[in-house]
Design a protein around this motif. Sequence first.
Motif, PDB file in Angstrom:
ATOM      1  N   LYS B   4       0.871  -1.171   0.000  1.00 39.71           N
ATOM      2  CA  LYS B   4       0.000   0.000   0.000  1.00 39.71           C
ATOM      3  C   LYS B   4       0.908   1.220   0.000  1.00 39.71           C
ATOM      4  O   LYS B   4       1.629   1.444   0.950  1.00 39.71           O
ATOM      5  CB  LYS B   4      -0.855   0.051   1.264  1.00 39.71           C
ATOM      6  N   ARG B   6       2.099   4.756   0.610  1.00 33.67           N
ATOM      7  CA  ARG B   6       1.727   5.845   1.511  1.00 33.67           C
ATOM      8  C   ARG B   6       1.395   7.082   0.700  1.00 33.67           C
ATOM      9  O   ARG B   6       2.126   7.455  -0.209  1.00 33.67           O
ATOM     10  CB  ARG B   6       2.913   6.240   2.369  1.00 33.67           C
ATOM     11  N   GLN B  51      -3.110  10.556   5.171  1.00 32.33           N
ATOM     12  CA  GLN B  51      -2.916  10.534   6.623  1.00 32.33           C
ATOM     13  C   GLN B  51      -1.562  11.158   6.922  1.00 32.33           C
ATOM     14  O   GLN B  51      -0.534  10.643   6.469  1.00 32.33           O
ATOM     15  CB  GLN B  51      -2.888   9.092   7.133  1.00 32.33           C
ATOM     16  N   PRO B  52      -1.545  12.256   7.655  1.00 35.54           N
ATOM     17  CA  PRO B  52      -0.253  12.901   7.913  1.00 35.54           C
ATOM     18  C   PRO B  52       0.701  11.963   8.637  1.00 35.54           C
ATOM     19  O   PRO B  52       0.265  11.130   9.430  1.00 35.54           O
ATOM     20  CB  PRO B  52      -0.614  14.091   8.798  1.00 35.54           C
ATOM     21  N   ASN B  53       1.950  12.054   8.347  1.00 32.75           N
ATOM     22  CA  ASN B  53       2.945  11.236   9.034  1.00 32.75           C
ATOM     23  C   ASN B  53       3.451  11.983  10.265  1.00 32.75           C
ATOM     24  O   ASN B  53       4.202  12.944  10.184  1.00 32.75           O
ATOM     25  CB  ASN B  53       4.109  10.920   8.094  1.00 32.75           C
ATOM     26  N   HIS B  54       2.989  11.461  11.360  1.00 33.10           N
ATOM     27  CA  HIS B  54       3.301  12.108  12.623  1.00 33.10           C
ATOM     28  C   HIS B  54       4.795  12.148  12.911  1.00 33.10           C
ATOM     29  O   HIS B  54       5.315  13.111  13.460  1.00 33.10           O
ATOM     30  CB  HIS B  54       2.573  11.358  13.731  1.00 33.10           C
ATOM     31  N   LEU B  55       5.487  11.088  12.530  1.00 29.22           N
ATOM     32  CA  LEU B  55       6.921  11.015  12.814  1.00 29.22           C
ATOM     33  C   LEU B  55       7.663  12.160  12.138  1.00 29.22           C
ATOM     34  O   LEU B  55       8.518  12.800  12.730  1.00 29.22           O
ATOM     35  CB  LEU B  55       7.488   9.682  12.332  1.00 29.22           C
ATOM     36  N   ALA B  56       7.303  12.377  10.898  1.00 28.20           N
ATOM     37  CA  ALA B  56       8.004  13.421  10.139  1.00 28.20           C
ATOM     38  C   ALA B  56       7.770  14.797  10.744  1.00 28.20           C
ATOM     39  O   ALA B  56       8.701  15.578  10.909  1.00 28.20           O
ATOM     40  CB  ALA B  56       7.553  13.391   8.684  1.00 28.20           C
ATOM     41  N   SER B  57       6.525  15.074  11.065  1.00 29.46           N
ATOM     42  CA  SER B  57       6.258  16.410  11.588  1.00 29.46           C
ATOM     43  C   SER B  57       6.862  16.552  12.984  1.00 29.46           C
ATOM     44  O   SER B  57       7.354  17.618  13.347  1.00 29.46           O
ATOM     45  CB  SER B  57       4.765  16.712  11.588  1.00 29.46           C
ATOM     46  N   ALA B  58       6.819  15.467  13.744  1.00 27.01           N
ATOM     47  CA  ALA B  58       7.405  15.528  15.085  1.00 27.01           C
ATOM     48  C   ALA B  58       8.908  15.779  14.987  1.00 27.01           C
ATOM     49  O   ALA B  58       9.470  16.575  15.728  1.00 27.01           O
ATOM     50  CB  ALA B  58       7.136  14.234  15.840  1.00 27.01           C
ATOM     51  N   LEU B  59       9.529  15.104  14.056  1.00 32.56           N
ATOM     52  CA  LEU B  59      10.981  15.261  13.893  1.00 32.56           C
ATOM     53  C   LEU B  59      11.309  16.695  13.496  1.00 32.56           C
ATOM     54  O   LEU B  59      12.181  17.334  14.077  1.00 32.56           O
ATOM     55  CB  LEU B  59      11.474  14.301  12.806  1.00 32.56           C
ATOM     56  N   SER B  64       6.889  15.742  19.874  1.00 34.95           N
ATOM     57  CA  SER B  64       6.178  14.535  19.451  1.00 34.95           C
ATOM     58  C   SER B  64       4.689  14.569  19.760  1.00 34.95           C
ATOM     59  O   SER B  64       3.946  13.718  19.290  1.00 34.95           O
ATOM     60  CB  SER B  64       6.782  13.329  20.147  1.00 34.95           C
ATOM     61  N   LEU B  66       3.471  13.676  22.373  1.00 32.13           N
ATOM     62  CA  LEU B  66       3.190  12.518  23.212  1.00 32.13           C
ATOM     63  C   LEU B  66       3.577  12.855  24.654  1.00 32.13           C
ATOM     64  O   LEU B  66       4.582  13.526  24.880  1.00 32.13           O
ATOM     65  CB  LEU B  66       4.006  11.311  22.760  1.00 32.13           C
ATOM     66  N   ASN B  96      -1.286  12.940  22.879  1.00 29.02           N
ATOM     67  CA  ASN B  96      -1.649  11.567  23.192  1.00 29.02           C
ATOM     68  C   ASN B  96      -0.748  11.076  24.310  1.00 29.02           C
ATOM     69  O   ASN B  96       0.323  11.637  24.532  1.00 29.02           O
ATOM     70  CB  ASN B  96      -1.508  10.680  21.969  1.00 29.02           C
ATOM     71  N   THR B 119      11.398   7.528  23.171  1.00 29.99           N
ATOM     72  CA  THR B 119      10.241   7.762  22.299  1.00 29.99           C
ATOM     73  C   THR B 119       9.996   9.257  22.083  1.00 29.99           C
ATOM     74  O   THR B 119       9.057   9.652  21.426  1.00 29.99           O
ATOM     75  CB  THR B 119       8.995   7.089  22.899  1.00 29.99           C
TER      76      THR B 119
END
Lengths: 347, 347
Positions: B4, B6, B51-59, B64, B66, B96, B119
């Motif tokens: 699939k 992304r 679906q936005p990629n949380h990892l990328a934006s967090a980085l 994060s 979180l 979250n 994390t």
Amino acid sequence: MGEKKRITIKDIANVLKISPAAVSKALHDDSRISAKTKAAVKRVAKELNYQPNHLASALRKGKSNLVGVIVPKTNSNFFSSVVENMESVLNKAGYNIIITQSNESFEKECRNIDTLLYTQVDGIIASMANETVDLSHYEKIKSKGIPLILFDRGENDLNVDYIGIDDYQSSHMIVEHLISKGCKRIAHIGGFRRTRIYNNRIRGYIDAIHEHHLPQDDVLLIESNLDLEDGRIKMKELLALDHPPDAVYVASDYAALGALQVLNEQHIKVPEDICLVGFGNEPFTSLVSPTITTVSQHSKQIGKIAAETFLKRINTKNWKPKLDKNILKSELIVRDSSNRDLSIKSS
Amino acid sequence: MGEKKRITIKDIANVLKISPAAVSKALHDDSRISAKTKAAVKRVAKELNYQPNHLASALRKGKSNLVGVIVPKTNSNFFSSVVENMESVLNKAGYNIIITQSNESFEKECRNIDTLLYTQVDGIIASMANETVDLSHYEKIKSKGIPLILFDRGENDLNVDYIGIDDYQSSHMIVEHLISKGCKRIAHIGGFRRTRIYNNRIRGYIDAIHEHHLPQDDVLLIESNLDLEDGRIKMKELLALDHPPDAVYVASDYAALGALQVLNEQHIKVPEDICLVGFGNEPFTSLVSPTITTVSQHSKQIGKIAAETFLKRINTKNWKPKLDKNILKSELIVRDSSNRDLSIKSS
DNA sequence: TTGTTTTGCTTAAACGTTTAAGCAAACTTT
DNA sequence: AAAGTTTGCTTAAACGTTTAAGCAAAACAA
């Protein structure tokens, strides 16, 4: 005090006058890096108190090493025990877990799934809320191509791995236990039929009754939301019958406790006059008086197997469509509430 | 079925022949993007099921979204309720939570902290394990510059925000309640003094005893690990005294339940002969017979305030050293185990 | 008209890792 | 000694996003 500068592999590289790539490889024990360099890198990493940035590696590698867990309620012995064992297996494999609770709400469950997907979890292990009938949000997980594993509260329509106990057999076992104790008129305060596990418990109850040629009386089979208060209400209904039961099997310990309270209040002797059996082996079942006979769901096993199933899915590249349906045998824990001495049966 | 692909903002950009940057801004309602473009971007995003990629934006953003949570046990009504309310506040603010449990183990707590830092959580809200005395791993959190908030089980040595109830005052209140019920010889099965909250409960007990000019007898003050079994043992010790108490205040509901079992087994009337008070308002205290008087710790408030304190810390750039020490008043819940009718006092 | 501001986008770099590809030096083989 | 292999690194691109800086075009002001 102000800005704590993050230590990155670049900083380590600068100290040692090597490239960041070499540092990365050294930290991962790549075979193409000399022992001397590895040692130096690790020493400096420790000296600078280097902490790898999980986000960066997750982004680059395309996996987060996080597993999402959805439970109806953390505040239940069963679920917290499942989660604890799941966690220990997953931690050993390098995964961490994010726990979310649906509070038995379909709405919240959907939001939890969105949250977990957004957080880029590598898989989801879930137990469905009672309310849930629409499965489209679970399909969303599958369509993302990440593993989905259900436990305890599953759905056959959803073609996914499942771990749970055999509710049908458990129910069957309980009824036979009560029959062995001389009970002839066994009532069942069950959950709602639309929930698979409760439906299975009802079927097990009915079939066992039939097999042993006991009369099946519709007034003895009651559906309930299975909380404590409703256990009280349904027990009172049973006691108000012209011909009340001599045993009550309740599909949840909480409702069983409610039933027990009513029996105690009305000075009905348990187990002499009425035998009582619960379901779930919640700790309080061994704390109340009389102690309640119940069924253990092997929470530890379930947690462990769910985690292992996830790892199996993740590690087998060629996504085999063959599913794991792990049905564990439950264990009857006989306590005072049904432990009737047959020789001094009353009435 | 295989891979699939992304969907990323680049895909959206390609469809609309605009730059990825414009897409990003459109999705965030940047004022420098025209309404028309925004609408188009959002439409395509939905069409492609982006679906936005949380990892990328967090980085990229260096955060994060979180929040790490550490509790001794999820399987307690108090902690699960705290967490539930914490979660609802934090979710509204876009955060979250990752829940971890220490199981009261210092070892596990350290590993949990490492996991959470790895994390890249934006903050940690924790309640310390009983075992914990060495605070260096908590200092590590502080030195990272991310907010640390403690609740219930805190430490004054660690200069961080804290939310909890006033254990001293709660203890004081319980003793006064027992005195008002005519008790003259009040025992305390307490926790270990090295844990701050239990020490405070012990101090509250002693001071209240003195203020009301009751004799303070050392044999009436016992330290315990406060589990059910130890509650039984300590209760038996008290009953074996030459001059047993007429009231027992136990610093945990579990141990109080153990004590109650012993009293019931020995046919000692509660509250007529001995009054009993627990601590924590665990659900079972209202389920056993007699129901147990206890203290509610306002878990909802604590969760809510802890979350709000975190948000305050995160949102105030200029890290003010002034700390929040939120001490809530607890509530005494009087039930049968201490609700003695003064007119028919026995002996 | 010319100059200034605003609007609406683009370019390019950055976040901290990982990893494919490349390459010089050292070692091995013939 | 020439050719091939292995060792031990480097370079550079990539993951998907955000954002500072830049720049035309449009709108406005004088």
